[in-house]
Design a protein around this motif. Structure first.
Motif, PDB file in Angstrom:
ATOM      1  N   PHE A 254      12.632   0.810  -1.548  1.00 26.37           N
ATOM      2  CA  PHE A 254      11.127   0.986  -1.347  1.00 26.37           C
ATOM      3  C   PHE A 254      10.753   0.674   0.353  1.00 26.37           C
ATOM      4  CE2 PHE A 254      11.917  -1.248  -5.034  1.00 26.37           C
ATOM      5  CZ  PHE A 254      11.154  -0.611  -5.952  1.00 26.37           C
ATOM      6  N   THR A 255      10.449   1.934   0.888  1.00 27.48           N
ATOM      7  CA  THR A 255      10.123   1.804   2.418  1.00 27.48           C
ATOM      8  C   THR A 255       8.903   2.205   2.807  1.00 27.48           C
ATOM      9  OG1 THR A 255      12.574   3.129   2.301  1.00 27.48           O
ATOM     10  CG2 THR A 255      11.015   3.330   4.268  1.00 27.48           C
ATOM     11  N   GLY A 256       8.484   1.164   3.875  1.00 26.80           N
ATOM     12  CA  GLY A 256       7.196   1.348   4.279  1.00 26.80           C
ATOM     13  C   GLY A 256       6.299   0.567   3.468  1.00 26.80           C
ATOM     14  N   ARG A 257       5.063   0.070   4.244  1.00 21.08           N
ATOM     15  CA  ARG A 257       4.047  -0.858   3.797  1.00 21.08           C
ATOM     16  C   ARG A 257       3.563  -0.327   2.432  1.00 21.08           C
ATOM     17  NH1 ARG A 257       1.259  -4.680   6.863  1.00 21.08           N
ATOM     18  NH2 ARG A 257      -0.472  -5.612   5.509  1.00 21.08           N
ATOM     19  N   ALA A 258       3.164   0.725   2.255  1.00 25.51           N
ATOM     20  CA  ALA A 258       2.753   1.220   0.926  1.00 25.51           C
ATOM     21  C   ALA A 258       3.751   0.870  -0.349  1.00 25.51           C
ATOM     22  CB  ALA A 258       2.244   2.598   0.756  1.00 25.51           C
ATOM     23  N   ALA A 259       5.039   1.546   0.086  1.00 28.49           N
ATOM     24  CA  ALA A 259       5.897   1.187  -1.259  1.00 28.49           C
ATOM     25  C   ALA A 259       6.301  -0.021  -1.626  1.00 28.49           C
ATOM     26  CB  ALA A 259       7.067   2.086  -0.822  1.00 28.49           C
ATOM     27  N   ILE A 260       6.469  -0.970  -0.248  1.00 31.79           N
ATOM     28  CA  ILE A 260       6.471  -2.517  -0.582  1.00 31.79           C
ATOM     29  C   ILE A 260       5.673  -3.107  -1.218  1.00 31.79           C
ATOM     30  CG2 ILE A 260       7.299  -4.515   0.632  1.00 31.79           C
ATOM     31  CD1 ILE A 260       8.580  -3.123   2.694  1.00 31.79           C
ATOM     32  N   LYS A 261       4.369  -2.901  -0.824  1.00 31.03           N
ATOM     33  CA  LYS A 261       3.390  -3.492  -1.588  1.00 31.03           C
ATOM     34  C   LYS A 261       3.197  -2.947  -3.131  1.00 31.03           C
ATOM     35  CE  LYS A 261      -1.728  -3.788  -1.771  1.00 31.03           C
ATOM     36  NZ  LYS A 261      -1.758  -3.988  -3.229  1.00 31.03           N
ATOM     37  N   ALA A 262       3.463  -1.855  -3.547  1.00 28.80           N
ATOM     38  CA  ALA A 262       3.544  -1.189  -4.803  1.00 28.80           C
ATOM     39  C   ALA A 262       4.605  -1.981  -5.323  1.00 28.80           C
ATOM     40  CB  ALA A 262       3.664   0.022  -4.900  1.00 28.80           C
ATOM     41  N   TRP A 263       5.706  -2.411  -5.100  1.00 28.73           N
ATOM     42  CA  TRP A 263       6.829  -2.990  -5.563  1.00 28.73           C
ATOM     43  C   TRP A 263       6.539  -4.465  -5.939  1.00 28.73           C
ATOM     44  CZ3 TRP A 263       9.468  -6.719  -2.743  1.00 28.73           C
ATOM     45  CH2 TRP A 263      10.471  -7.659  -3.201  1.00 28.73           C
ATOM     46  N   SER A 264       6.002  -5.016  -4.744  1.00 26.54           N
ATOM     47  CA  SER A 264       5.728  -6.412  -4.708  1.00 26.54           C
ATOM     48  C   SER A 264       4.518  -6.794  -5.792  1.00 26.54           C
ATOM     49  CB  SER A 264       5.278  -6.814  -3.226  1.00 26.54           C
ATOM     50  OG  SER A 264       4.728  -8.056  -3.317  1.00 26.54           O
ATOM     51  N   ASP A 265       3.590  -5.758  -5.904  1.00 25.08           N
ATOM     52  CA  ASP A 265       2.278  -6.012  -6.903  1.00 25.08           C
ATOM     53  C   ASP A 265       2.807  -6.242  -8.087  1.00 25.08           C
ATOM     54  OD1 ASP A 265       0.561  -5.735  -4.563  1.00 25.08           O
ATOM     55  OD2 ASP A 265      -0.401  -3.583  -5.409  1.00 25.08           O
ATOM     56  N   ASN A 266       4.112  -5.700  -8.455  1.00 28.54           N
ATOM     57  CA  ASN A 266       4.582  -5.884  -9.958  1.00 28.54           C
ATOM     58  C   ASN A 266       5.705  -7.117 -10.083  1.00 28.54           C
ATOM     59  OD1 ASN A 266       2.957  -4.006 -11.220  1.00 28.54           O
ATOM     60  ND2 ASN A 266       4.196  -2.362 -10.321  1.00 28.54           N
ATOM     61  N   GLU A 267       6.451  -7.014  -8.942  1.00 26.39           N
ATOM     62  CA  GLU A 267       7.631  -7.935  -9.261  1.00 26.39           C
ATOM     63  C   GLU A 267       7.886  -9.326  -8.229  1.00 26.39           C
ATOM     64  OE1 GLU A 267      11.307  -5.444  -9.543  1.00 26.39           O
ATOM     65  OE2 GLU A 267       9.967  -3.791 -10.030  1.00 26.39           O
ATOM     66  N   PHE A 268       6.970  -9.233  -7.237  1.00 24.66           N
ATOM     67  CA  PHE A 268       7.308 -10.160  -6.130  1.00 24.66           C
ATOM     68  C   PHE A 268       5.811 -11.157  -6.073  1.00 24.66           C
ATOM     69  CE2 PHE A 268       9.412 -11.524  -2.266  1.00 24.66           C
ATOM     70  CZ  PHE A 268      10.791 -11.546  -2.753  1.00 24.66           C
TER      71      PHE A 268
END
Length: 107
Positions: A40-54
């Motif tokens: 997951f690269t960049g703020r938007a992708a990290i946020k999307a991943w984190s919203d579900n898993e972190f």
């Protein structure tokens, strides 16, 4: 245990407070997360991943072991969340006072 550099300490504190803005701000603009091979690269992708898993999964990290090798910091932590649980190895690559990359594997 090694002394944990400030960017990693700030990251862990943000995670444990479920502070999404501070969590996201801990990464460089082109920062990446490698979560068991999923990138997951960049703020938007990290946020999307984190919203579900972190952060969104109310995750917490209890540090059990650390090591520092230049700009690479490894943290073994007991990870607890609504998504997954267990010992995990978090390897951080620092770029100044921010995280350029975070790799997550089994601890």
């Amino acid at each position: 245990m090694s002394t944990i550099p400030q960017p990693v300490t700030a990251f862990i504190d943000a995670v444990n407070r479920h502070d999404e803005p501070a969590f996201l701000d801990s990464f460089t603009d082109d920062g990446l997360v490698d979560d068991w091979g999923r990138i997951f690269t960049g703020r938007a992708a990290i946020k999307a991943w984190s919203d579900n898993e972190f952060i969104g999964a109310r995750g917490t990290m209890t540090v059990t072991e650390t090591s520092v090798d230049g700009d690479d910091v490894t943290v073994i932590a007991d990870w607890r969340s609504t998504h997954a649980n267990g010992l995990s190895r978090f390897t951080f690559r620092l770029d100044g006072d921010r995280i350029a990359a975070l790799t997550i594997r089994e601890g």
